[in-house]
Design an enzyme around this catalytic site. Structure first.
Site: not given
Length: 281
Positions: A100-101
């Protein structure tokens, strides 16, 4: 003369046709390690990861390690994640690293290089990314992914109860935020006619009618869909059909607890993976 790598979307589409839609979530939290009789340590993490990969290879379309459960053990845990990603690549199993960057500019580019650049220690086939700093913030990751046959899954309609507070909100143009994210994914995905895009969306299997009611199905017909929320969170085959409608065949069904509870016996894990794959095929 070098040739361009096959796109992630094409590889994913081919693997799904061959193996079904089941994605094995690898979430080694402390309670699960304990139930397997393993220590909550890098050594326990290593044994857990090796067992899961060996058991489910051939039964799933992809492996989805949750980076946080490795990172909590520090550098030794991250080293185990590196080993898992490399072992999956050697076994021919696609990996979707759940990280989930989401950031801007050179920082987003650095995240992308860490996970999408061939030869990087934490190289995966695709990663999850957050577009909530603006869809354009993900351009460095999208460019790198498309250049190297990798993929992204953009958070669009997540399975957590608070997601609608942001995802259903409307822009100045009266467009739901999730719809704008879906449009962006379709626009940058670069899919050939009849092929899946390399830029997908995360859409929870528990979001009810929102995927179709908000129009995501219409504006992003080529994108693969990563669908958490199956099993322990309540969704099953009926929900997959109801939520995704005609796009249900593009929904990759992510299962973690419902699969991993069958361990630590490899044969039992493999059997459970095959049962789940058959259920959602």
């Amino acid at each position: 003369m070098s040739t361009a790598p096959a796109s992630f979307g094409r590889r994913l589409q081919e693997e799904t046709a061959a193996r079904g839609r089941l994605v094995a979530g690898v979430d080694p939290h402390a309670a699960l390690l304990e139930s397997w009789g393993l220590p909550d340590s890098p050594a326990g993490l290593r044994e857990f990861s090796r067992t899961v990969l060996e058991a489910v290879a051939g039964h799933v379309v992809a492996l989805k390690p949750q980076s946080a459960f490795f990172e909590r053990h520090g550098s030794a845990g991250v080293a185990v994640l590196e080993e898992l990603l490399a072992a999956a690549r050697a076994a021919g199993v696609l990996t979707i690293l759940d990280v989930k960057r989401g950031d801007i500019g050179s920082t987003m580019g650095a995240y992308a290089q860490a996970h999408l650049l061939p030869g990087a220690p934490l190289e995966a086939d695709a990663i999850t990314v957050s577009p909530y700093l603006g869809t354009g913030s993900l351009d460095p990751a999208a460019e790198l992914a498309l250049a190297h046959g990798k993929g992204l899954f953009l958070l669009a309609l997540t399975s957590n109860p608070d997601g609608p507070q942001v995802q259903h909100a409307r822009t100045d143009q009266d467009t739901p935020v999730a719809l704008e994210i879906a449009r962006h994914a379709e626009r940058i995905g670069g899919a050939a006619p009849g092929e899946w895009s390399s830029i997908g969306l995360v859409v929870g299997a528990t979001v009810g009618d929102a995927y179709r009611r908000l129009g995501l199905d219409a504006v992003a017909p080529s994108v693969p869909l990563l669908a958490p929320g199956v099993g322990a969170q309540g969704a099953g085959p009926a929900e997959i059909a109801d939520v995704f409608g005609e796009r249900a065949g593009q929904a990759l069904v992510s299962v973690s607890r419902g699969l991993l509870a069958a361990g630590p016996d490899r044969a039992a894990l493999a059997q459970r993976a095959e049962e789940l794959a058959t259920t959602f095929r």
